[in-house]
Design an enzyme around this catalytic site. Structure first.
Site, PDB file in Angstrom:
ATOM      1  N   ASP A  90       0.898  -1.165   0.264  1.00  0.00           N
ATOM      2  CA  ASP A  90      -0.047   0.001   0.122  1.00  0.00           C
ATOM      3  C   ASP A  90       0.905   1.102   0.145  1.00  0.00           C
ATOM      4  O   ASP A  90       1.936   1.213   0.698  1.00  0.00           O
ATOM      5  CB  ASP A  90      -0.808  -0.051   1.329  1.00  0.00           C
ATOM      6  CG  ASP A  90      -2.133  -0.734   1.323  1.00  0.00           C
ATOM      7  OD1 ASP A  90      -2.101  -1.777   0.224  1.00  0.00           O
ATOM      8  OD2 ASP A  90      -2.807  -0.949   2.261  1.00  0.00           O
ATOM      9  N   HIS A 147       5.198  -7.404   0.561  1.00  0.00           N
ATOM     10  CA  HIS A 147       4.846  -8.601  -0.099  1.00  0.00           C
ATOM     11  C   HIS A 147       5.548  -8.741  -1.563  1.00  0.00           C
ATOM     12  O   HIS A 147       5.721  -8.062  -2.185  1.00  0.00           O
ATOM     13  CB  HIS A 147       3.490  -8.745  -0.048  1.00  0.00           C
ATOM     14  CG  HIS A 147       2.635  -8.714   1.187  1.00  0.00           C
ATOM     15  ND1 HIS A 147       2.077  -9.856   1.749  1.00  0.00           N
ATOM     16  CD2 HIS A 147       2.561  -7.782   2.217  1.00  0.00           C
ATOM     17  CE1 HIS A 147       1.624  -9.621   3.097  1.00  0.00           C
ATOM     18  NE2 HIS A 147       1.854  -8.369   3.252  1.00  0.00           N
ATOM     19  N   SER A 253       8.375   4.411   5.408  1.00  0.00           N
ATOM     20  CA  SER A 253       9.653   4.683   4.284  1.00  0.00           C
ATOM     21  C   SER A 253       9.160   4.258   2.696  1.00  0.00           C
ATOM     22  O   SER A 253       8.141   4.764   2.422  1.00  0.00           O
ATOM     23  CB  SER A 253      10.653   3.650   4.708  1.00  0.00           C
ATOM     24  OG  SER A 253      11.778   4.016   4.057  1.00  0.00           O
TER      25      SER A 253
END
Length: 286
Positions: A90, A147, A253
């Site tokens: 995301d 992921h 980050s």
């Protein structure tokens, strides 16, 4: 004027010391103080807790536990098409496109070196020359686990010491070579589209960068580049399936993903677009 001051202060403030102190605070289990801090953070950044596996802020014993919270299994769907890569995080697209031989576009007026990004190792960078890249910024409100966009066999992990500038859009516009000068962890995978690099870039107050196979890689911050290689078979081999977690940030980050040339076609995304884990990232070129 204010923006220039913000950048100037980043050059002179003790970024590593501040980040490690924040890391200690984030790891503390301070009861009502921790719960209050989490609730304030949720309110300030408008975090959608309905997507979390544990939506109750008071269930988290430390800020880090909250910040690296799991998503509810139904909150995201990983694209099942085997010819499509899934978005790994995301976040918000910072930049994406072609790697111009060894140069990656950072922001208007700023490029940086692919080879430097990957630890200054030409043999690691070589497969990605003239390839494609995508840089995605994770804001404080975002889900902070990373992921895999495609099945991958881990071949290398590189820790690269560096600065801890903010990786906000403002800093990306003002600090040359930002992503190749900040502390980072580089993971190289062998996939059906060739080599794939996932770069986890540290930033101001990012208290930790972790991978699922090595745990906490930073801190402590080192002074030298460190390089680990992994076998393709045996107890020390690491294979991660598409959609599975490969790492996480404790505090926000940026990731930079790099691909070989003529391997994939990036999805129709532009700088500023919001990304959601599991949506289409790229198509495999036949």
């Amino acid at each position: 004027m204010l923006d220039s001051l913000k950048i100037a202060l980043q050059y002179i403030m003790p970024k590593h010391l501040i980040s490690r102190l924040v890391g200690l605070l984030a790891a503390a289990e301070a009861g009502v103080v921790t719960s209050t801090l989490i609730k304030l953070f949720i309110r300030q950044y408008k975090v959608d807790m309905s997507e979390a596996l544990e939506p109750n802020p008071e269930a988290y014993t430390s800020f880090n536990q909250f910040f690296t919270r799991e998503l509810h299994p139904e909150a995201r769907t990983i694209i099942a098409d085997e010819d499509k890569l899934a978005l790994p995080v995301d976040g918000t697209v910072s930049q994406l496109g072609e790697i111009e031989y060894d140069a990656i576009f950072q922001a208007k007026g700023h490029d940086y070196s692919l080879t430097s990004l990957l630890g200054g190792k030409p043999e690691i960078a070589q497969p990605f020359l003239n390839g494609k890249f995508a840089t995605i910024y994770l804001a404080p409100k975002d889900y902070h686990r990373i992921h895999m966009p495609i099945d991958g066999q881990l071949t290398d992990m590189i820790y690269v010491p560096g600065e801890l500038f903010s990786v906000s859009p403002l800093t990306a516009e003002r600090v040359p070579g930002l992503f190749a000068r900040n502390e980072r962890v580089v993971a190289i995978f062998e996939t059906k589209v060739g080599k794939f690099a996932m770069v986890l870039v540290g930033a101001t107050i990012v208290a930790s960068i972790e991978t699922t196979w090595a745990g906490t890689v930073s801190p402590p911050a080192g002074k030298n580049v460190q390089h680990w290689t992994y076998p393709t078979e045996g107890d020390n081999s690491v294979f991660i399936n598409k959609g599975e977690e490969m790492g996480r940030f404790k505090l926000g980050s940026t990731i930079v993903a790099c691909f070989e040339p003529n391997a994939i076609e990036l999805a129709d995304l532009s700088a500023g677009d919001v990304t959601r884990l599991g949506d289409v990232f790229a198509s495999i070129l036949k």
